[in-house]
Design a protein around this motif. Structure first.
Motif, mmCIF file in Angstrom:
data_model
loop_
_atom_site.group_PDB
_atom_site.id
_atom_site.type_symbol
_atom_site.label_atom_id
_atom_site.label_comp_id
_atom_site.label_asym_id
_atom_site.label_seq_id
_atom_site.Cartn_x
_atom_site.Cartn_y
_atom_site.Cartn_z
ATOM 1 N N ILE A 160 13.049 -19.363 -11.140
ATOM 2 C CA ILE A 160 13.748 -18.576 -12.159
ATOM 3 C C ILE A 160 13.246 -17.144 -12.108
ATOM 4 C CG2 ILE A 160 14.039 -18.215 -14.648
ATOM 5 C CD1 ILE A 160 13.834 -21.246 -14.993
ATOM 6 N N THR A 161 14.185 -16.205 -12.059
ATOM 7 C CA THR A 161 13.849 -14.787 -12.104
ATOM 8 C C THR A 161 14.624 -14.128 -13.236
ATOM 9 O OG1 THR A 161 15.551 -14.290 -10.454
ATOM 10 C CG2 THR A 161 13.299 -14.634 -9.651
ATOM 11 N N PHE A 162 14.253 -12.892 -13.542
ATOM 12 C CA PHE A 162 14.828 -12.177 -14.674
ATOM 13 C C PHE A 162 15.547 -10.915 -14.190
ATOM 14 C CE2 PHE A 162 11.191 -14.565 -16.004
ATOM 15 C CZ PHE A 162 11.586 -15.165 -17.190
ATOM 16 N N LEU A 163 16.722 -10.691 -14.768
ATOM 17 C CA LEU A 163 17.458 -9.479 -14.442
ATOM 18 C C LEU A 163 16.806 -8.294 -15.131
ATOM 19 C CD1 LEU A 163 21.101 -10.820 -14.950
ATOM 20 C CD2 LEU A 163 19.781 -10.712 -12.825
ATOM 21 N N ASN A 164 16.909 -7.138 -14.510
ATOM 22 C CA ASN A 164 16.340 -5.929 -15.096
ATOM 23 C C ASN A 164 17.324 -5.342 -16.106
ATOM 24 O OD1 ASN A 164 14.518 -3.850 -15.563
ATOM 25 N ND2 ASN A 164 15.342 -2.587 -13.904
#
Length: 373
Positions: free
Chosen positions: A346-350
């Motif tokens: 899981i990654t996060f959008l800027n």
């Protein structure tokens, strides 16, 4: 930045595969969505699923708590005094933790948008990527073997295996079959969902230790209220024991930590009443040197996005259980967290706040303020 309106929506999305635990079987993910509008035009979103067998919350109770109690208390509140707003939210109504969590998420979405930061950075920004697990529902042994093998092939290196539905002896067979399916390079954690007695749990866990099944942890083996039983298991096994349903609030966490009743805590926003309260549990755990997992109920990517942002922000959180949106037949959000590959990372959008660009209207039904369930 003042709150000018709270709107409610009902969402309903089928699961592509039934989710089965010792407590329940879920085939449709239902939720109440909260939309908070501020006087500067910022909009925040939150979610609350009804989980009768864990939190006691229903669609009707969530709607009533937010519409009839929380809305009048928070309308007009100034978010530049956020601690005051979160305190008013907590004191507005006893329990009703899911309703509070949905509003809390939306408030944090607004606050972090106003700060022009992704929520995890607004909260502390400890990490920016999470390793996700996937749940193996409790089923017949052959099905669990097949499911576990499939999830490994999809790239998951951590599996959460549901047990506790039948006799502990059958659970040992289930876990043995899962381990045989995935080999030694996959982490297996168990969740009994309160399905065992303390003595059954000790016997089963020691047997699995003797068989070399290499279980990472066992989550909530006994009834939520049975802290003595939980401590008995913790004291009589070497496998780490995690408290889940036993810990809703910071007060519950303090009691459990002071007793040494468990080795780990599973924090869920729907139990805690939102991020503001979850931070207190994580802080207490850190003081006691106890690690946490952050998990969820059967929620859409909206609620999971908020939980993931919180999890990424705190050093006491070392485990992540955010597979619920992967079980749904569709994604209700544009934006939010990003699942890499098949969902094991899981990654996060800027993007500021929760990073929600839009909510698909096809899945939303406006809940009128005078609705009778």
């Amino acid at each position: 930045m003042k709150i000018v309106d709270l709107e409610l929506y009902h969402s309903s999305i089928p699961l592509h595969t039934p989710f089965k635990t010792a407590l329940r079987t879920v085939t449709i993910a239902e939720s109440v969505f909260v939309k908070i509008t501020c006087d500067n035009g910022i909009i925040g979103w939150g979610e609350a699923p009804p989980t009768h067998v864990i939190t006691g919350d229903s669609l009707a109770s969530i709607h009533y708590a937010i519409n009839k109690v929380i809305r009048p208390v928070l309308t007009g509140a100034d978010l530049t005094s956020s601690a005051s707003v979160f305190t008013r939210l907590e004191k507005a109504i006893v329990r009703n933790t899911s309703a509070k969590a949905a509003v809390d998420m939306a408030l944090y979405d607004c606050l972090s948008q106003a700060a022009n930061q992704p929520l995890y950075q607004y909260l502390g920004g400890y990490r920016s990527q999470l390793e996700n697990d996937y749940t193996v529902s409790v089923n017949e042994i052959e099905q669990m073997h097949k499911d576990a093998k499939l999830y490994k092939e999809k790239g998951f290196r951590v599996l959460k295996v549901k047990v506790g539905k039948d006799a502990a002896e059958k659970d040992i067979e289930r876990v043995s079959a899962v381990r045989q399916a995935v080999g030694d390079d996959v982490l297996i954690r168990l969740d009994a969902n309160q399905g065992w007695t303390a003595k059954e749990a000790v016997k089963a866990i020691i047997r699995m230790e003797d068989l070399g099944l290499n279980i990472e942890l066992v989550e909530q083996p006994v009834a939520a209220h049975d802290l003595k039983g939980l401590k008995y298991i913790t004291d009589h096994t070497t496998t780490p024991i995690m408290a889940d349903e036993a810990v809703f609030s910071a007060q519950d966490a303090r009691r459990m930590l002071e007793m040494g009743a468990a080795d780990l805590i599973n924090i869920k926003l729907m139990k805690a009443g939102g991020i503001y309260q979850a931070i207190k549990i994580a802080n207490l755990s850190q003081i006691f040197g106890v690690s946490c997992m952050v998990g969820s109920m059967i929620e859409t990517k909206l609620g999971i996005t908020a939980a993931a942002h919180f999890a990424a922000s705190h050093p006491a959180v070392t485990r992540f259980d955010f597979d619920a949106p992967l079980m749904l037949s569709d994604d209700i959000l544009e934006g939010g967290i990003h699942y890499e590959g098949n969902g094991n990372q899981i990654t996060f959008l800027n993007q500021p706040g929760l990073g929600i660009k839009a909510v698909k209207e096809a899945y939303l039904e406006v809940i009128k303020r005078d609705r009778s369930w």
